[in-house]
Design a protein around this motif. Structure first.
Motif: not given
Length: 241
Positions: A184-187, A189-193, A212-214
């Protein structure tokens, strides 16, 4: 006693003379004898004429061809003398006036047609300019609308995506493959879960999740607000070159 001599040439001459004299005397005796005795003529039988009546048809009267009519030559007519045409000055003047009127009317019609053509061309140019202005306004309005929509609603875009590290154990064993990660791309702009989906070699799971986390994204904007985007997928390919 005299001796007689025989000469053939003289005997021949005497013989010819004797023959001629004898022939003359014989002919004279014959003529005298015929004159003294008249011969008795035999009676001539009477000639008989036989006649025969022959019927001859009456001659057919052949009509005589009509006598050709005498050709009467017509007296040659005297050649008429060419008469000089009578010029009617009044008629000529009237024709000139009528021609001038027609020329003037034609010029007026041509001038009117030219003005109408120029007016039509001016209207066409004006309509074309108006259409161009309307299209320009429409393009500008569409651009402004797109800009407003983009500012109000914007899709997320990747900013930074680095490839994962190739595992050393996979290199030693010449292992290649793919690994798909969903997140999921957070508001912000980062990657979560992040999670691995589908088939993935165990040696590729850890480096794929770490890569993916980077990732960093430009967040999605809806009605001017940044929102999260779920179920984003990315496939990592591992291939030894």
């Amino acid at each position: 006693m005299s001796k007689l001599t025989f000469d053939p040439a003289s005997w021949r001459d005497h013989g010819m003379a004797f023959g001629v004299a004898f022939a003359l005397h014989a002919g004279l005796v014959y003529v005298l004898f015929n004159l003294s005795h008249t011969p008795v003529l035999q009676p001539v039988p009477a000639a008989v004429i036989h006649t025969q009546l022959v019927h001859v048809p009456a001659p057919v009267a052949v009509p005589e061809p009509p006598a050709p009519e005498p050709v009467v030559e017509k007296p040659a007519l005297p050649t008429p003398k060419a008469q000089m045409p009578v010029v009617d000055e009044a008629a000529l003047a009237l024709k000139r006036v009528q021609q001038q009127k027609r020329d003037q009317q034609q010029r007026q019609e041509q001038e009117q047609a030219r003005k109408q053509r120029e007016e039509a061309e001016r209207r066409e140019r004006q309509l074309a300019q108006q259409e161009q202005a309307r299209q320009q306004q429409a393009r500008e309005a569409a651009a402004q609308a797109r800009a407003a929509a983009e500012s109000a609603s914007r899709q997320y875009l990747p900013i930074a995506k680095e490839a994962p590290d190739y595992p050393q154990r996979a290199l030693d064993r010449n292992i290649e493959g793919e690994c798909t990660v969903t997140y999921t791309v957070t508001p912000q702009g980062q990657v979560s879960d992040p999670q691995v989906v589908g088939q993935c070699h165990p040696l590729f799971v850890k480096p794929s999740l770490a890569a993916a986390k980077r990732f960093r994204y430009q967040p999605r904007v809806v009605d001017g607000q940044a929102v999260a985007v779920a179920n984003v997928k990315n496939t990592f390919t591992y291939k030894i070159r």
